[in-house]
Structure formats: structure tokens, C-alpha cells
Design a protein around this motif. Sequence first.
Motif, mmCIF file in Angstrom:
data_model
loop_
_atom_site.group_PDB
_atom_site.id
_atom_site.type_symbol
_atom_site.label_atom_id
_atom_site.label_comp_id
_atom_site.label_asym_id
_atom_site.label_seq_id
_atom_site.Cartn_x
_atom_site.Cartn_y
_atom_site.Cartn_z
ATOM 1 N N ASN A 62 -2.840 10.684 -16.701
ATOM 2 C CA ASN A 62 -2.049 11.334 -17.787
ATOM 3 C C ASN A 62 -2.608 10.994 -19.170
ATOM 4 O O ASN A 62 -3.071 10.050 -19.411
ATOM 5 C CB ASN A 62 -0.651 11.133 -17.916
ATOM 6 N N SER A 63 -2.683 12.128 -20.007
ATOM 7 C CA SER A 63 -3.387 12.094 -21.366
ATOM 8 C C SER A 63 -2.559 11.194 -21.915
ATOM 9 O O SER A 63 -3.235 10.252 -23.028
ATOM 10 C CB SER A 63 -3.410 13.421 -22.048
ATOM 11 N N GLU A 64 -1.061 11.095 -21.844
ATOM 12 C CA GLU A 64 -0.442 10.149 -22.581
ATOM 13 C C GLU A 64 -0.770 8.550 -22.425
ATOM 14 O O GLU A 64 -0.780 7.844 -23.214
ATOM 15 C CB GLU A 64 1.011 10.176 -22.350
ATOM 16 N N THR A 65 -0.800 8.440 -21.088
ATOM 17 C CA THR A 65 -1.322 6.947 -20.593
ATOM 18 C C THR A 65 -2.564 6.727 -21.115
ATOM 19 O O THR A 65 -2.837 5.447 -21.633
ATOM 20 C CB THR A 65 -1.400 6.911 -19.119
ATOM 21 N N LEU A 66 -3.699 7.441 -20.991
ATOM 22 C CA LEU A 66 -4.995 7.333 -21.596
ATOM 23 C C LEU A 66 -4.841 7.147 -23.078
ATOM 24 O O LEU A 66 -5.711 6.033 -23.533
ATOM 25 C CB LEU A 66 -5.773 8.262 -21.054
ATOM 26 N N ALA A 67 -4.095 7.692 -23.570
ATOM 27 C CA ALA A 67 -4.252 7.592 -25.223
ATOM 28 C C ALA A 67 -3.641 6.449 -25.761
ATOM 29 O O ALA A 67 -4.118 5.762 -26.624
ATOM 30 C CB ALA A 67 -3.189 8.922 -25.661
ATOM 31 N N ALA A 68 -2.495 5.846 -24.909
ATOM 32 C CA ALA A 68 -1.758 4.554 -25.165
ATOM 33 C C ALA A 68 -2.902 3.226 -24.849
ATOM 34 O O ALA A 68 -3.163 2.506 -25.583
ATOM 35 C CB ALA A 68 -0.620 4.418 -24.159
ATOM 36 N N ILE A 69 -3.614 3.678 -23.762
ATOM 37 C CA ILE A 69 -4.661 2.561 -23.535
ATOM 38 C C ILE A 69 -5.843 2.568 -24.569
ATOM 39 O O ILE A 69 -6.302 1.722 -25.118
ATOM 40 C CB ILE A 69 -5.113 2.723 -21.869
ATOM 41 N N ALA A 70 -6.306 3.824 -25.197
ATOM 42 C CA ALA A 70 -7.223 3.980 -25.958
ATOM 43 C C ALA A 70 -6.734 3.176 -27.232
ATOM 44 O O ALA A 70 -7.540 2.540 -27.856
ATOM 45 C CB ALA A 70 -7.587 5.347 -26.231
ATOM 46 N N GLN A 71 -5.366 3.449 -27.545
ATOM 47 C CA GLN A 71 -4.821 2.808 -28.772
ATOM 48 C C GLN A 71 -4.860 1.487 -28.809
ATOM 49 O O GLN A 71 -5.262 0.505 -29.806
ATOM 50 C CB GLN A 71 -3.545 3.222 -29.036
ATOM 51 N N GLU A 72 -4.626 0.664 -27.487
ATOM 52 C CA GLU A 72 -4.705 -0.690 -27.514
ATOM 53 C C GLU A 72 -6.036 -1.309 -27.584
ATOM 54 O O GLU A 72 -6.224 -2.443 -28.055
ATOM 55 C CB GLU A 72 -3.946 -1.328 -26.025
ATOM 56 N N ARG A 73 -6.914 -0.468 -26.801
ATOM 57 C CA ARG A 73 -8.441 -0.810 -27.152
ATOM 58 C C ARG A 73 -8.880 -0.911 -28.398
ATOM 59 O O ARG A 73 -9.553 -1.730 -28.625
ATOM 60 C CB ARG A 73 -9.239 -0.092 -26.018
ATOM 61 N N ARG A 74 -8.832 0.280 -29.017
ATOM 62 C CA ARG A 74 -9.140 0.512 -30.304
ATOM 63 C C ARG A 74 -8.616 -0.550 -31.428
ATOM 64 O O ARG A 74 -9.102 -0.875 -32.603
ATOM 65 C CB ARG A 74 -8.994 1.838 -31.086
ATOM 66 N N SER A 75 -7.303 -1.201 -31.210
ATOM 67 C CA SER A 75 -6.810 -2.146 -31.924
ATOM 68 C C SER A 75 -7.520 -3.431 -31.814
ATOM 69 O O SER A 75 -7.546 -4.447 -32.989
ATOM 70 C CB SER A 75 -5.301 -2.471 -31.791
ATOM 71 N N ALA A 133 0.797 -1.163 -0.109
ATOM 72 C CA ALA A 133 0.035 -0.077 0.074
ATOM 73 C C ALA A 133 0.838 1.256 -0.023
ATOM 74 O O ALA A 133 0.547 2.289 -0.630
ATOM 75 C CB ALA A 133 -1.021 -0.005 1.331
ATOM 76 N N THR A 134 2.260 1.279 0.576
ATOM 77 C CA THR A 134 2.975 2.396 0.715
ATOM 78 C C THR A 134 3.569 2.786 -0.696
ATOM 79 O O THR A 134 3.796 3.819 -1.049
ATOM 80 C CB THR A 134 4.037 2.081 1.693
ATOM 81 N N THR A 135 3.300 1.916 -1.551
ATOM 82 C CA THR A 135 3.746 2.003 -3.227
ATOM 83 C C THR A 135 2.794 2.375 -4.112
ATOM 84 O O THR A 135 3.090 2.692 -5.149
ATOM 85 C CB THR A 135 4.581 0.721 -3.628
ATOM 86 N N GLN A 136 1.519 2.244 -3.720
ATOM 87 C CA GLN A 136 0.357 2.550 -4.362
ATOM 88 C C GLN A 136 0.172 4.063 -4.376
ATOM 89 O O GLN A 136 -0.809 4.509 -3.634
ATOM 90 C CB GLN A 136 -0.710 1.822 -4.119
ATOM 91 N N LEU A 137 0.702 4.821 -5.316
ATOM 92 C CA LEU A 137 0.408 6.260 -5.216
ATOM 93 C C LEU A 137 -0.754 6.549 -5.996
ATOM 94 O O LEU A 137 -1.292 6.029 -6.821
ATOM 95 C CB LEU A 137 1.741 6.925 -5.862
ATOM 96 N N PRO A 138 -1.338 8.003 -5.871
ATOM 97 C CA PRO A 138 -2.457 8.348 -6.624
ATOM 98 C C PRO A 138 -1.931 8.457 -8.222
ATOM 99 O O PRO A 138 -0.887 9.046 -8.306
ATOM 100 C CB PRO A 138 -2.665 9.746 -5.971
ATOM 101 N N ASN A 139 -2.708 7.969 -8.965
ATOM 102 C CA ASN A 139 -2.506 8.251 -10.550
ATOM 103 C C ASN A 139 -3.051 9.448 -10.854
ATOM 104 O O ASN A 139 -4.292 9.779 -10.864
ATOM 105 C CB ASN A 139 -3.066 6.894 -11.447
ATOM 106 N N ALA A 140 -2.347 10.281 -11.803
ATOM 107 C CA ALA A 140 -2.919 11.416 -12.048
ATOM 108 C C ALA A 140 -3.644 11.200 -13.875
ATOM 109 O O ALA A 140 -4.009 12.656 -14.244
ATOM 110 C CB ALA A 140 -1.549 12.321 -12.681
#
Length: 310
Positions: free
Chosen positions: A267-280, A258-265
Motif C-alpha cells: 500500500n502507498s500509505e505503508t510505503l510512504a511511512a517507511i520512506a519517511q522513517e528512512r529519510r529521517s 504460515a497461515t497468518t502470513q497473508l500477501p501484502n498489497a
Amino acid sequence: MSEKIAVIGAGLIGRAWAIVFARAGFTVSIWDAVPQALQACLPQLRENVADLAGHGLISETVDTVVARITPAASLADALAGAVLVQENVKETVEVKREIFQEMDRLAAPETILTSSTSWIPTSEFSEHLPGRGRILVAHPVNPPYLVPLVELAPAPWTSAATVERARDIYTRAGQSPVLLKKEITGFLLNRIQGAVLNEALNLYENGYASSADLDLVLKDGLGLRWSFMGPFETIDLNAPEGVLDYAKRYGHTYRDVATTQLPNAWNSETLAAIAQERRSVLEAGKLGERARWRDNRLMGLVAHKKKQTG
């Protein structure tokens, strides 16, 4: 004569709520400020109910269930005689305040007023209303006619009698109500879902796994157990002597992680990469088709669970 439910907003969630109540034998009056949306919802309602019939999830004919749902000519007509109102309009505090002010003015004093909001606490839109004691959030899971959980989240001033009446109505409608003992943004489900999403995004962003494999962790891993028992029962059964034994064996490891589980921001770059994987794997134009596939898979799971519990 059956009790009447008013559904305000004829979008995805409003249509689903109409099915929930009509399937349970309630009379439903549905209204939307946009006449085209109201008319468009009717064939979609019939299609959804027909899918339920195909999985053996209704005991009556499609026509019988759909006949209980009637479009209302006005908000006042929809509210007239209703024991409970389920609001499903735009997700902003300003819009909620406006519609609840109007509903509080028009509805009979004994009518319960609920909102399907996913995030906004009841106190944010009810505080200054004369009938604030009969208002609460009743947050569903999409789609509520397949996933029965509904979170009852009252304000500090919502009366206990209102909460109990609402719990009774949702239970009789076939839902599984849970009660929040005090207000918190996001309620229970979205906060737990948010914790899972936060860690999934972190693991993806830091290169530990693909989005597809992270989905598999839930789909073919945790999700199988969680479809019939929750996290506390899970750990209670995962150690020979129950939850305290589990905590003794693994609690320190979870604390360290739990001490290593930081809040995720997000980020647009991360979301774009996930979207690209999903759209594939799924074109944007086929999202609606896949959503119907999801609903039919849920229907199969619901039918299985009903069979197992008798």
C-alpha cells in the motif's frame, strides 16, 4: 589469448559485470546504445576497482584490471569473438526481445547469450529466435563483483551444453552459479527475498515494529548466520539430531504461523511511512554515498570470508 566477454549495457550492473570478468582475466568489451553512458562508466569502473584493491580483493594493479575493459564502437564490435554475452538493458519484455533478436543475428553461433534480468523468464524473449538453444538468464545479485551468486535460469529449449558451458565460465570468473531446474518468475533469490519483504511489510503495517527494528532483525540476527550458511543448514544445526529433529520440534509452529502470513498489497500509505522513517536517518541526496559505504562493507566481509576459507 584470453577469452572475450561482451557486456551490453554500461549501467550499474553492466559495469559490475565488466569488473567480475576483467578481474578474473577475461578480456571485456562493453557497449551501450547511449554513448554518454559508455563514457561515464569508465571512471566509475576505475573507482570501483580501486576500492577492491584497497581491501586486498584483487591480486593485480588497478591499471592491469581496468586495461582489460574496452568500450566498443558498436554492438557488432562488442559481440565479435565473444564466448559469452551478458546483457543488462532495460527491464521490459519488449526491449529484451529486441536486443536478443539483434544479438542472435550478429553473434557467432557458438556464443552464449545471457540476460541479467531480475524477473523475466528466458522463454519470454527467446522462443521464436533461431538460436534460442544458446540463450538463458544469468541473474546476478547487486553488485555481482562483491556478491558472487548468479542464477542460471534456462528456457525449456536451452541446450544442456549451453548451460554447462555457462556454468563453467561463471565459475572461472569467481561467481557461484546455481541452476533453476525449471522456469519460475523471479527465479530463486527474488522469490525468497520477496517472502521476507512480504512478512516485514505485514509486521510494519500492523504496528508490530518500526522499520529500523525490522532491519535489525536481519542485520544483527538472521543475516549474521545467513552470510555463511543457508536456511536448510541453519535448521540442520539448530536441533541436536538435525533437520528432521528440528521439524519435529518446531514444524507445527511454523505451519501455524504460515497461515497468518497473508500477501501484502504494498500500500502507498505503508510505503510512504517507511520512506519517511528512512529519510529521517538518511537524506535522499546521500543515498549514493551510503551505497558506496555498503559496497565497502561488503568488500570487508568478502575479504574476511576469503581469509577464513583460505
